[in-house]
Motif scaffolding. Sequence first.
Motif, short mmCIF file in Angstrom:
data_model
loop_
_atom_site.label_atom_id
_atom_site.label_comp_id
_atom_site.label_asym_id
_atom_site.label_seq_id
_atom_site.Cartn_x
_atom_site.Cartn_y
_atom_site.Cartn_z
N GLY A 30 -16.64 -4.13 12.86
CA GLY A 30 -15.40 -3.37 13.03
C GLY A 30 -14.20 -4.30 13.20
N ASP A 31 -13.02 -3.71 13.28
CA ASP A 31 -11.77 -4.47 13.27
C ASP A 31 -11.16 -4.57 14.67
N LEU A 32 -10.42 -5.64 14.87
CA LEU A 32 -9.79 -5.89 16.16
C LEU A 32 -8.38 -6.45 15.94
N THR A 33 -7.41 -5.89 16.63
CA THR A 33 -6.02 -6.38 16.59
C THR A 33 -5.65 -6.86 17.98
N VAL A 34 -4.98 -8.01 18.05
CA VAL A 34 -4.64 -8.63 19.34
C VAL A 34 -3.14 -8.85 19.44
N PRO A 97 -2.74 -0.31 11.92
CA PRO A 97 -2.86 -0.58 13.36
C PRO A 97 -2.55 -2.03 13.75
N CYS B 48 -3.04 -7.62 25.09
CA CYS B 48 -3.79 -6.40 24.84
C CYS B 48 -4.44 -6.50 23.47
N PHE B 49 -5.47 -5.73 23.27
CA PHE B 49 -6.12 -5.66 21.96
C PHE B 49 -6.67 -4.27 21.78
N TRP B 50 -6.92 -3.91 20.52
CA TRP B 50 -7.55 -2.62 20.25
C TRP B 50 -8.55 -2.82 19.13
N HIS B 52 -11.00 -0.86 16.23
CA HIS B 52 -10.93 0.35 15.40
C HIS B 52 -11.87 0.16 14.21
N GLY B 53 -12.30 1.28 13.63
CA GLY B 53 -13.23 1.19 12.50
C GLY B 53 -14.55 0.55 12.90
N ILE B 54 -15.02 0.83 14.11
CA ILE B 54 -16.27 0.21 14.58
C ILE B 54 -17.46 1.03 14.05
N PRO B 55 -18.38 0.41 13.31
CA PRO B 55 -19.58 1.14 12.86
C PRO B 55 -20.33 1.73 14.05
#
Lengths: 151, 151
Positions: A30-34, A97, B48-50, B52-55
């Motif tokens: 999955g994807d992660l934004t920081v 995002p 901070c981080f988020w 998303h799109g996690i299997p």
Amino acid sequence: MRLHEPSIQDSSVRGVRLLELRHVEDALRGDLTVLEFDESLPFQPRRCFWTHGIPDRAVRGEHAHRECSQVLIPVHGVFTLRVDDGCRREEWCLDRPHRGLLVPPGIWLEAEAHAPDAVLLALASHTYDPEDYIRDYTEFLRMMGGCPRSP
Amino acid sequence: MRLHEPSIQDSSVRGVRLLELRHVEDALRGDLTVLEFDESLPFQPRRCFWTHGIPDRAVRGEHAHRECSQVLIPVHGVFTLRVDDGCRREEWCLDRPHRGLLVPPGIWLEAEAHAPDAVLLALASHTYDPEDYIRDYTEFLRMMGGCPRSP
């Protein structure tokens, strides 16, 4: 796995910038934004908020701040931000995002056209203070003083 | 429009707390959740981080921090957090955008069972530092020293 480094794009509205945030795309995990505050923001956030379940005809914002800076990020879904410095106006469709709009004080801001699943995350430089809000557009324009004249 | 004030719920895992965040429900304008850092967190976030799109079969986290505290919030969708202090373990199904789990350092953390639209927002007390991560569970247990004995 693919790592994307952060970058900044200017706009024509005073002080407004599009931040491309550091993010990792990973098909397996999955994807992660920081967002590292010291590195990527011109302020230390003291508050954050997120809006969700916004009806598609609702307009949020409709104010400017006297002191507070913000960064606004579509952590899920899509919405449109209108930014206005009293002279120039722009619309940004925010749909990734890992892209946020940096909005300094003295900018009239409206958020609209929210997708049903849209989540707008805002990080703000100041704690909540109702005195910091300019909610009347005519007052805002008077304070901004119109467009600078060419010399 | 209905305003809900913040509250805190303890857990059996050392230092882990469920934060019920201040939020406004508004059928006409949509919902808003606010986190004032000074008021509701025992630390000032610097990052901070988020995700998303996690299997749905992916497990994220699988580490503990030496120094870094975090608060983890399901700003969209649902996921499960497992927290473990080396003695007690709990699972939390996080499914409300106004509820976050406060996780101090020295807690083994795993996130799993992400809905396809889940977005996990984390606010962290420290900038990213790979040296702050304990990634081996056996090492974590040894550092934690097991359960305190009854006197």
